[in-house]
Design a protein around this motif. Structure first.
Motif, short mmCIF file in Angstrom:
data_model
loop_
_atom_site.label_atom_id
_atom_site.label_comp_id
_atom_site.label_asym_id
_atom_site.label_seq_id
_atom_site.Cartn_x
_atom_site.Cartn_y
_atom_site.Cartn_z
N THR A 122 3.55 61.58 76.36
CA THR A 122 4.72 60.99 76.23
C THR A 122 4.84 60.05 77.36
OG1 THR A 122 5.66 62.88 75.25
CG2 THR A 122 7.16 61.23 76.22
N PHE A 123 4.44 60.46 78.59
CA PHE A 123 4.79 59.67 79.62
C PHE A 123 3.94 58.18 79.62
CE2 PHE A 123 6.97 63.46 81.43
CZ PHE A 123 7.80 62.80 81.96
N ARG B 206 2.27 56.79 76.95
CA ARG B 206 2.30 56.25 75.74
C ARG B 206 3.60 55.41 75.77
NH1 ARG B 206 2.80 60.10 72.38
NH2 ARG B 206 5.10 59.99 72.14
N LEU B 207 4.83 56.06 76.29
CA LEU B 207 5.99 55.41 76.30
C LEU B 207 6.43 54.77 77.46
CD1 LEU B 207 7.69 57.85 73.45
CD2 LEU B 207 7.03 55.14 73.19
N GLY B 208 6.19 55.67 78.59
CA GLY B 208 6.64 55.15 79.85
C GLY B 208 5.93 54.05 80.18
N ARG C 278 4.86 51.43 78.38
CA ARG C 278 5.48 50.66 77.75
C ARG C 278 6.81 50.01 78.09
NH1 ARG C 278 5.49 48.34 72.28
NH2 ARG C 278 7.59 47.08 72.33
N HIS C 279 7.78 51.05 78.43
CA HIS C 279 8.81 50.60 79.12
C HIS C 279 8.93 49.96 80.41
CE1 HIS C 279 11.76 51.73 75.95
NE2 HIS C 279 11.02 52.93 75.94
N LEU D 223 10.94 55.36 86.74
CA LEU D 223 9.94 55.69 85.77
C LEU D 223 8.64 55.73 86.30
CD1 LEU D 223 9.58 55.90 82.61
CD2 LEU D 223 9.76 53.24 82.63
#
Ligand SMILES: Cc1cc2nc3c(=O)[nH]c(=O)nc-3n(C[C@H](O)[C@H](O)[C@H](O)COP(=O)(O)O)c2cc1C
Ligand code: SF4
Ligand code: SF4
Lengths: 218, 636
Positions: B481-482, B484-486, B488-489, B513
């Motif tokens: 999760t971190f 893949r999405l972290g 990105r943000h 983040l």
């Protein structure tokens, strides 16, 4: 297997040596958020990053799905650092999840809702805006459908398909932000080896895989 | 079965090779550097030109290939070794120069000193590498032979005592070999600096009949090319290191994982393996010792994450290259579930010398915690780009200003990006940090696999952080999760800032983040991906704030925060070049004959600024764009 005593949130608990702490806690009524965990995996995927606990004597939180029970192991399921990581992981997952609980087939049976309730987290887009990727759904099977815009990539459906039903219709494909659960070569589920046993749907902790409503059940 | 001892067999091989090399020295030889860097600069044409000119004149001269000497800025290069002269190296060759050298030096007797870069042997006439400023700092432990031997001809390696270490260990106990490598405190050169001896020992102790040795040649960092250089220029050294490791841990098979984008390295390593096999240095009963070990090349898909140990092994097993949780470590359960040693190309390359010269010799270079040398690919805004090898503990300042000879032009140094996408940006104030595993980590960077990009005042640190993050975000496997999405943000926030759309709150969120992605990710890709952002936030916060608070990019690099402007005072009315260079016809001639830019049409391609003749230098960039109104107001 020999028994050891671990201490979770101050409670002394007997557990088989080496059993991963997440399962020891859950079995004893102590909730730790988790999505991807399946106890039978030889190697836990440890991919959802939600089951962090604070181990006494260690600075950084560790995932409880990979933490073997050992005599005297003392952990706290909550600490400022654990809460911070769990909140961020949860909010990151939500930012890629189409949130429409009211119209979701998993409403009230959803693991995300449970985590929010247990950890007092908001079921709303927060610090991280919704990414709005919304890949197309697949409703080709007769009995169920798959909506990837709700999928949290836990992989439980893949476990059910590959290791329980032993069909091999679905798996993870693509990389990075595009990682997804698909059939081999991306064909529709109805054209895959899937025999609609439904085990994957039952394994899905959210509303990504759901049974279609039949006339009788309406 | 042969009755000759290992030592005898080796001595025979070496003698044969030495004789062949000696024979070569009797006539003139031209060595053309044809590693990837040389070829990119046109080395193959140069080689052909030599061959052509030599043939036309009917000269008896051998034209051979060699690897990379580490002076990539001067490619294409060649060495001319003519009996009776010191061997000389010539750089920046073109066909005209080749003609001169063949006519004057090979046919005639004038070495053309004015074209020579350096002499390769000490002499009274011409400087050698050690007379260069960088020679004072350089110490070549593993690049020693790169560019000076023909990697395609095993005799060259053998004649320089190559494989002597294999002959030596075959008469030692595996435990003694292990003890030597442990005593040397050789730390892994693939990034993390884990002690190789400990890893080998764990593998040796792990139960299992079948064990593997794998060399990590994935080299995924953008801009890094040390491993490629070594594999292309001195493949036998790496192979020799792997044989020694296999003997120490009890492995019978090994693989070199090389990215498929390195065809030259694959070709040379495969050739080297075949030749080593022919000579009995690989395969059944090496040198008649009874110890068997064989090697194969595995061509990797080239994904960055496949360089991570568990992902690499999975991809070799035909699965998706995705990292897994540890433990178990590879030493316990690696390739096909068997105990496996995975080391970087450079790590293996140190081993033969450690065996021959001993742990004490190795530890006498470098620092107590990080003995030996560090190999960097020095690139970016620095005069001498190329492969360099310096003792650990050399400071960044020495590396950039002495070895690299500083920043080109009158530009000011801004930062050293060290360690690639997992590394960090260190500012001028950190230039005296010694380069070793622990000091760099403390400063927020990492040694990584040795990429060093020098940045100057024209580089915007927000853009640099964004560049590296874009890379890691793209290379994330997406499992956890971190990461893949972290990432990105993080990238989205950085993009906003570089467009002047950030806020101080978004800066705080970015910091938080980054820390969470670092602490929460599953593998080291995610754990280190925030480093470029965290270090720029730590050392260059003012640049972020300028973007956010003033809508200004101090380095005039972020396109959304700059405008192009033609200074009326400097513009020569008579010149028209900028008009023609503009792809969107945004430049027009005003009534008074001066040129001006229609901002609505301008796409900020930089052409006009580049083409405006230096004597005028009339085109400038302004940031924030609001400065334009002020300027235009004045000029009216
Ligand atoms: C994302 C990622 C990429 C990596 N890429 C490489 C690589 O290209 N080459 C390499 O030697 N090590 C790479 N590593 C490090 C390896 O996982 C491993 O630590 C190393 O190969 C061990 O060798 P060493 O101990 O000799 O350094 C990478 C690690 C990560 C997390
Ligand atoms: S469909 Fe459901 S079970 Fe499958 S990975 Fe997605 S969230 Fe998990
Ligand atoms: S940190 Fe990134 S690369 Fe590593 S497992 Fe997680 S998603 Fe994959």
């Amino acid at each position: 297997m020999s028994k050891v005593t671990v201490i979770i949130d101050g409670r002394e608990i007997k557990a088989p040596a080496g059993r991963k702490l997440l399962w020891v806690a859950l079995e004893n009524g102590i909730y730790i958020p988790n999505l991807c965990a399946v106890e039978e995996y030889a190697r836990p995927p440890a991919s959802c990053r939600l089951c962090f606990v604070q181990v006494e004597g260690r600075e950084k939180p560790v995932t409880s799905c990979t933490l073997p029970a050992a005599d005297g192991l003392a952990v706290q399921t909550r600490s400022p650092r654990v809460d911070r990581l769990v909140r961020t992981a949860f909010e990151l997952l939500l930012s890629d999840h189409r949130l429409q609980c009211a119209s979701c087939p998993a409403n009230r049976a959803c693991e995300l809702q449970k985590i929010a309730r247990e950890r007092k987290l908001k079921l709303r887009y927060g610090r991280f805006p919704y990414l709005q990727r919304e890949p197309a759904p697949d409703d080709s099977p007769q009995t169920f459908a798959f909506d990837p815009s709700r999928c949290v990539l836990c992989g439980r459906c893949i476990w059910a398909d590959q290791e329980v039903a032993k069909i091999g219709a679905i798996g993870f494909s693509r990389r990075g932000i595009n990682r997804s659960v698909t059939t081999f070569k991306d064909v529709a589920l109805a054209e895959s080896p899937c025999n609609e046993c439904g085990l994957c749907v039952k394994a899905c902790p959210v509303g990504a895989l759901y049974f279609k409503k039949t006339a009788e059940s309406k | 079965m042969s009755t000759a001892t290992v030592a005898e067999q080796y001595r025979a091989l070496r003698q044969e090779a030495a004789a062949a090399v000696e024979a070569l020295k009797q006539k003139p030889v031209v060595w053309v550097g044809t590693a990837t860097c040389g070829v990119a600069a046109g080395a193959l044409k140069i080689k052909e030109a030599f061959e052509q000119e030599i043939k036309e004149r009917g000269l008896d001269v051998a034209v051979l290939e060699t690897g990379c000497m580490g002076h990539c800025y001067a490619e294409p290069m060649a060495i001319i070794a003519k009996p009776g002269h010191v061997p000389l190296c010539y750089g920046r060759l073109d066909e005209g120069l080749v003609h001169r050298l063949v006519v004057d030096f090979l046919d005639g007797d004038d070495p053309g000193y004015e074209y020579a870069l350096v002499a390769l042997e000490p002499n009274d006439l011409f400087p050698t590498f050690s007379d260069f400023p960088r020679g004072v700092y350089e110490e070549k432990m593993i690049l020693e032979q790169c560019g000076f031997i023909d990697p395609g001809n095993m005799d060259h390696y053998l004649a320089r005592d190559g494989y002597a270490a294999v002959a030596k260990i075959l008469e030692m106990k595996p435990e003694e070999v292990l003890a030597e490598v442990k005593a040397a405190n050789l730390r892994g050169r693939g990034g993390a600096g884990f002690p190789a001896g400990e890893k080998w020992e764990a593998c040796r102790k792990a139960p299992g009949e079948q064990k593997y040795v794998i060399c990590n040649g994935d080299e995924g960092d953008p801009g890094a090319f040390m491993d490629r250089g070594l594999l292309e220029s001195d493949p036998h050294r790496v192979i020799e290191g792997m044989i020694i490791c296999a003997y120490a841990v009890g492995a019978s098979r090994g693989y070199l994982y090389i990215r498929a984008e390195y065809p030259k390295a694959v070709e040379r390593v495969e050739g080297a393996i075949a030749r080593a096999r022919e000579k009995g240095l690989l395969g059944q009963s090496i040198l008649g010792s009874g110890f068997s070990f064989d090697l194969e090349v595995f061509q990797g898909s080239g994904a960055f994450v496949c360089g991570e140990s568990s992902a690499l092994v999975r991809s070799m097993e035909g699965k998706m290259g995705i990292p897994e949780v540890r433990p178990p470590r590879l030493a316990e359960s690696g390739f096909r579930g068997c105990p496996t040693v995975l080391n970087n190309v450079k790590t293996f390359a140190y081993v033969p010398a450690i065996i021959m010269k001993g742990a004490d010799w190795f530890r006498s270079t470098g620092t107590a915690g990080s003995p030996g040398t560090a190999v960097f690919s020095l690139v970016g805004k620095v005069n001498n780009t190329g492969l360099v090898e310096v003792p650990m503990g050399t400071t960044l300042r020495q590396l950039i200003f002495d070895v690299g000879e500083g920043i080109p032009g009158d530009k000011k140094f801004k930062a050293a990006q060290i360690g690639g996408p997992s590394g960090g940006c260190l500012p001028e104030a950190m230039l005296d940090v010694p380069i070793d595993f622990d000091s760099l980590q403390e400063a927020g960077a990492i040694m990584g696999s040795g990429g060093l990009v020098v940045l100057n005042e024209d580089d915007c640190m927000v853009a640099v952080a964004r560049y590296f993050l874009e890379f890691t975000q793209h290379e994330s496997c997406g499992k956890c999760t971190f990461c893949r999405l972290g990432t990105r943000h993080m990238l989205d926030i950085l993009t906003d800032i570089s467009r002047g759309k950030g806020s101080l709150e978004s800066l705080e969120l970015l910091q938080e983040l980054c820390e969470d992605v670092r602490d929460g990710s599953l593998c080291n890709l995610g754990k280190t991906a925030p480093n470029p952002v965290l270090t720029t936030l730590r050392y260059f916060r003012d640049e972020y704030e300028a973007h956010i608070l003033e809508g200004r990019c101090p380095s005039l690099m972020c396109k959304d925060l700059i405008v192009y402007y033609i200074e009326p005072k400097k513009c020569s009315k008579l010149c028209n070049v900028c008009v023609g260079s503009c792809p969107t016809e945004a430049i027009y001639t005003r009534d008074d004959g001066l040129k001006a830019i229609n901002q609505e049409k301008c796409v900020k391609c930089d052409n006009c600024l580049k083409t405006c003749p230096v004597e005028y230098n009339a085109v400038i960039k302004l940031s924030p764009p609001s400065l334009l109104a002020e300027k235009e107001g004045k000029s009216k």
